[in-house]
Enzyme design. Sequence first.
Site, PDB file in Angstrom:
ATOM      1  N   ASN A 217       0.854  -1.196   0.000  1.00  0.00           N
ATOM      2  CA  ASN A 217       0.000   0.000   0.000  1.00  0.00           C
ATOM      3  C   ASN A 217       0.887   1.242   0.000  1.00  0.00           C
ATOM      4  O   ASN A 217       2.115   1.135   0.031  1.00  0.00           O
ATOM      5  CB  ASN A 217      -0.964  -0.024   1.190  1.00  0.00           C
ATOM      6  CG  ASN A 217      -0.225  -0.047   2.507  1.00  0.00           C
ATOM      7  OD1 ASN A 217       0.476   0.901   2.846  1.00  0.00           O
ATOM      8  ND2 ASN A 217      -0.344  -1.153   3.237  1.00  0.00           N
ATOM      9  N   ASP A 286      -3.858  -6.785   5.329  1.00  0.00           N
ATOM     10  CA  ASP A 286      -4.727  -7.765   5.988  1.00  0.00           C
ATOM     11  C   ASP A 286      -4.610  -9.147   5.360  1.00  0.00           C
ATOM     12  O   ASP A 286      -4.979 -10.138   5.970  1.00  0.00           O
ATOM     13  CB  ASP A 286      -6.190  -7.287   5.929  1.00  0.00           C
ATOM     14  CG  ASP A 286      -6.407  -6.086   6.833  1.00  0.00           C
ATOM     15  OD1 ASP A 286      -5.934  -6.134   7.990  1.00  0.00           O
ATOM     16  OD2 ASP A 286      -7.003  -5.089   6.384  1.00  0.00           O
ATOM     17  N   PRO A 312      -1.953 -12.145  10.398  1.00  0.00           N
ATOM     18  CA  PRO A 312      -2.295 -11.931  11.803  1.00  0.00           C
ATOM     19  C   PRO A 312      -2.665 -10.470  12.027  1.00  0.00           C
ATOM     20  O   PRO A 312      -2.053  -9.578  11.425  1.00  0.00           O
ATOM     21  CB  PRO A 312      -1.003 -12.288  12.547  1.00  0.00           C
ATOM     22  CG  PRO A 312       0.068 -12.360  11.538  1.00  0.00           C
ATOM     23  CD  PRO A 312      -0.564 -12.584  10.200  1.00  0.00           C
ATOM     24  N   ASP A 313      -3.661 -10.211  12.854  1.00  0.00           N
ATOM     25  CA  ASP A 313      -3.987  -8.836  13.238  1.00  0.00           C
ATOM     26  C   ASP A 313      -3.160  -8.529  14.494  1.00  0.00           C
ATOM     27  O   ASP A 313      -3.487  -8.962  15.602  1.00  0.00           O
ATOM     28  CB  ASP A 313      -5.488  -8.680  13.501  1.00  0.00           C
ATOM     29  CG  ASP A 313      -5.857  -7.210  13.679  1.00  0.00           C
ATOM     30  OD1 ASP A 313      -5.035  -6.460  14.263  1.00  0.00           O
ATOM     31  OD2 ASP A 313      -6.934  -6.815  13.229  1.00  0.00           O
ATOM     32  N   ILE A 314      -2.064  -7.818  14.294  1.00  0.00           N
ATOM     33  CA  ILE A 314      -1.075  -7.617  15.363  1.00  0.00           C
ATOM     34  C   ILE A 314      -1.695  -6.861  16.533  1.00  0.00           C
ATOM     35  O   ILE A 314      -1.576  -7.262  17.698  1.00  0.00           O
ATOM     36  CB  ILE A 314       0.151  -6.847  14.806  1.00  0.00           C
ATOM     37  CG1 ILE A 314       0.735  -7.576  13.598  1.00  0.00           C
ATOM     38  CG2 ILE A 314       1.208  -6.640  15.890  1.00  0.00           C
ATOM     39  CD1 ILE A 314       1.747  -6.770  12.793  1.00  0.00           C
ATOM     40  N   PHE A 330      -4.527   3.183  14.863  1.00  0.00           N
ATOM     41  CA  PHE A 330      -4.961   4.102  13.817  1.00  0.00           C
ATOM     42  C   PHE A 330      -6.142   3.461  13.086  1.00  0.00           C
ATOM     43  O   PHE A 330      -6.278   2.237  13.091  1.00  0.00           O
ATOM     44  CB  PHE A 330      -3.829   4.373  12.819  1.00  0.00           C
ATOM     45  CG  PHE A 330      -2.900   5.473  13.249  1.00  0.00           C
ATOM     46  CD1 PHE A 330      -2.112   5.331  14.379  1.00  0.00           C
ATOM     47  CD2 PHE A 330      -2.821   6.658  12.532  1.00  0.00           C
ATOM     48  CE1 PHE A 330      -1.255   6.339  14.790  1.00  0.00           C
ATOM     49  CE2 PHE A 330      -1.967   7.681  12.920  1.00  0.00           C
ATOM     50  CZ  PHE A 330      -1.184   7.521  14.048  1.00  0.00           C
ATOM     51  N   LYS A 344     -13.261  -0.052  16.341  1.00  0.00           N
ATOM     52  CA  LYS A 344     -11.891  -0.558  16.558  1.00  0.00           C
ATOM     53  C   LYS A 344     -11.460  -0.364  17.997  1.00  0.00           C
ATOM     54  O   LYS A 344     -10.788  -1.216  18.580  1.00  0.00           O
ATOM     55  CB  LYS A 344     -10.909   0.161  15.616  1.00  0.00           C
ATOM     56  CG  LYS A 344     -11.020  -0.400  14.228  1.00  0.00           C
ATOM     57  CD  LYS A 344      -9.948   0.055  13.278  1.00  0.00           C
ATOM     58  CE  LYS A 344     -10.183  -0.663  11.961  1.00  0.00           C
ATOM     59  NZ  LYS A 344     -10.321   0.199  10.817  1.00  0.00           N
ATOM     60  N   LYS A 348     -10.461  -3.904  19.697  1.00  0.00           N
ATOM     61  CA  LYS A 348      -9.047  -4.202  19.959  1.00  0.00           C
ATOM     62  C   LYS A 348      -8.603  -3.723  21.338  1.00  0.00           C
ATOM     63  O   LYS A 348      -7.400  -3.643  21.619  1.00  0.00           O
ATOM     64  CB  LYS A 348      -8.173  -3.575  18.861  1.00  0.00           C
ATOM     65  CG  LYS A 348      -8.514  -4.099  17.451  1.00  0.00           C
ATOM     66  CD  LYS A 348      -7.493  -3.715  16.392  1.00  0.00           C
ATOM     67  CE  LYS A 348      -7.926  -4.216  15.005  1.00  0.00           C
ATOM     68  NZ  LYS A 348      -6.922  -4.025  13.963  1.00  0.00           N
TER      69      LYS A 348
HETATM   70  O1  PMT Z   1       2.768   6.096   6.597  1.00  0.00           O
HETATM   71  P1  PMT Z   1       2.131   7.404   6.187  1.00  0.00           P
HETATM   72  O2  PMT Z   1       2.347   7.711   4.719  1.00  0.00           O
HETATM   73  O3  PMT Z   1       2.539   8.542   7.090  1.00  0.00           O
HETATM   74  O4  PMT Z   1       0.538   7.253   6.319  1.00  0.00           O
HETATM   75  C1  PMT Z   1      -0.076   7.165   7.550  1.00  0.00           C
HETATM   76  C2  PMT Z   1      -1.239   6.162   7.544  1.00  0.00           C
HETATM   77  C3  PMT Z   1      -2.332   6.627   6.612  1.00  0.00           C
HETATM   78  C4  PMT Z   1      -0.730   4.785   7.147  1.00  0.00           C
HETATM   79  C5  PMT Z   1      -1.737   6.128   9.037  1.00  0.00           C
HETATM   80  O5  PMT Z   1      -2.250   7.391   9.354  1.00  0.00           O
HETATM   81  C6  PMT Z   1      -2.793   5.050   9.248  1.00  0.00           C
HETATM   82  O6  PMT Z   1      -3.966   5.289   9.092  1.00  0.00           O
HETATM   83  N1  PMT Z   1      -2.365   3.823   9.674  1.00  0.00           N
HETATM   84  C7  PMT Z   1      -3.222   2.660   9.893  1.00  0.00           C
HETATM   85  C8  PMT Z   1      -3.674   2.106   8.598  1.00  0.00           C
HETATM   86  C9  PMT Z   1      -4.455   0.821   8.790  1.00  0.00           C
HETATM   87  O7  PMT Z   1      -3.946  -0.207   8.505  1.00  0.00           O
HETATM   88  O8  PMT Z   1      -5.635   0.957   9.320  1.00  0.00           O
HETATM   89  P2  PMT Z   1      -6.600  -0.327   9.650  1.00  0.00           P
HETATM   90  O9  PMT Z   1      -7.906   0.323   9.879  1.00  0.00           O
HETATM   91  O10 PMT Z   1      -6.517  -1.361   8.594  1.00  0.00           O
HETATM   92  O11 PMT Z   1      -6.002  -0.944  10.980  1.00  0.00           O
HETATM   93  C10 PMT Z   1      -6.384  -0.544  12.291  1.00  0.00           C
HETATM   94  C11 PMT Z   1      -5.253  -0.683  13.263  1.00  0.00           C
HETATM   95  O12 PMT Z   1      -4.861  -2.055  13.400  1.00  0.00           O
HETATM   96  C12 PMT Z   1      -4.013   0.084  12.867  1.00  0.00           C
HETATM   97  O13 PMT Z   1      -3.485   0.638  14.063  1.00  0.00           O
HETATM   98  C13 PMT Z   1      -3.091  -0.992  12.299  1.00  0.00           C
HETATM   99  O14 PMT Z   1      -1.721  -0.687  12.518  1.00  0.00           O
HETATM  100  C14 PMT Z   1      -3.503  -2.231  13.082  1.00  0.00           C
HETATM  101  N2  PMT Z   1      -3.392  -3.477  12.329  1.00  0.00           N
HETATM  102  C15 PMT Z   1      -4.162  -3.674  11.212  1.00  0.00           C
HETATM  103  C16 PMT Z   1      -4.088  -4.862  10.537  1.00  0.00           C
HETATM  104  C17 PMT Z   1      -3.204  -5.878  10.989  1.00  0.00           C
HETATM  105  N3  PMT Z   1      -3.110  -7.016  10.360  1.00  0.00           N
HETATM  106  N4  PMT Z   1      -2.455  -5.644  12.077  1.00  0.00           N
HETATM  107  C18 PMT Z   1      -2.535  -4.479  12.744  1.00  0.00           C
HETATM  108  O15 PMT Z   1      -1.824  -4.262  13.751  1.00  0.00           O
END
Ligand code: PMT
Length: 406
Positions: A217, A286, A312-314, A330, A344, A348
């Site tokens: 991404n 994911d 895995p969802d860390i 985030f 979320k 989580k």
């Molecule tokens: O890196 P930059 O260019 O500065 O951009 C920043 C960003 C847009 C990446 C950042 O602001 C952001 O939104 N990061 C989280 C993106 C994301 O994966 O969101 P999510 O809604 O899919 O995941 C939710 C949370 O679970 C996040 O904290 C993510 O780190 C965590 N996660 C998600 C999936 C996974 N398999 N493991 C995780 O730990």
Amino acid sequence: MDSEITEDRGSAPTVVLGITGCIAAYKACELTRALVRDGVRVKAVMTEAATRFVGPLTLRTLTNEPVAASLWDDPATAPVHHISLAEEADVFLIAPCTANVLAKLATGRADDILTTTALATEAPLVIAPAMNVHMWRDEATQFNLRVLRDRGAIIVEPATGELACGDVGEGRLAELGDILDAVRAELGRVKDLAGVRMLVTAGPTYEPIDPVRFIGNRSSGKTGFYIAEEAARRGADVTLVTGPTHLRDPFGVHTVRVTTAVEMHAVAMEAYETAQVVVASAAVSDFRPAVPSAEKTKKEDAPSAVELVRNPDILAEMGAAKGERTLVGFAAETSEIVAHAREKLAAKSLDLVVANDVGVAGLGFASDRNVVTLVSGEGEKQLSEMSKRALAREICDWLGARQARR
Ligand code: PMT
């Protein structure tokens, strides 16, 4: 040096402003006025070359302080002047900073009042370079910048535009607002995360399809890198686990580089055991291809579909074994931002979700700016659009306030 005009400014923070010999030296006067308006005590230190561009009398008048322009001032008024200036500084700002002075700073050379003071100070060093575009791009200058950054100096990168010499390119002194932001950030920095063991995840993950292709991404990693660096500067003991980025290791941070979500999971879960605070800014994929090909797939053999399996969802795994930790996640969303962030937060076991709308062109992914809503058990706080560095400060402010309540 003039010694007759120092007035007592009580506990006002002190910025020692180093000015070097460059056409942008006149802009140091505007910087001085803005800092003085902020209630800052400014003490100017000039190289001999700087005094040819702007008179010490101008700086003395603007600062209402003596100006140091020579190592050989009257010893009766300042026995070891560069040392006393070095000790007085809460921030040492050099603006503009020439290529020559950058080189001296990088090698520890101290042959005038400015460079001896810079070598002697323990204050944060903020450097705003200004020079010709070719001097800026020269490998020697870039090497010196790397050396200084690695030592913790804050470099306010020059702007791009028309230069005094007629060339066009990088090298113009940064916007004064950007320099002031960097100085204000240093003056306002508190050690409110001292000793806190913190884990930050950042960047994208790359999930191989074959040895040359991957699913990934557009995350640049900037958000997480800035958070890690800001936290470290506030005293935290930070481990940063990052997917592939072009960014250099942040100052004072233990940085571990990984490629895939499975690798990030392994490294992050190990660091999690001793972490007290986690900030998960990584855009973790994911899914991953179920069976990556060991050989590069020829276009004639292109599969009609790639089978995917869940990664895995860390953060979810961390939330399930949360203990006393503080967890910040985030949420990258394109609609119903706050509602999804709340889901979320609960799912989580998070304490804070930084919710961003990644559908807005020019913000979020890859950009230097973002606009987010902080969603926590206490409510929601919509922040205005800001730089990712400023966002990192906001998140660390939130963490610092939470640590203080514990
Ligand atoms: O890196 P930059 O260019 O500065 O951009 C920043 C960003 C847009 C990446 C950042 O602001 C952001 O939104 N990061 C989280 C993106 C994301 O994966 O969101 P999510 O809604 O899919 O995941 C939710 C949370 O679970 C996040 O904290 C993510 O780190 C965590 N996660 C998600 C999936 C996974 N398999 N493991 C995780 O730990």
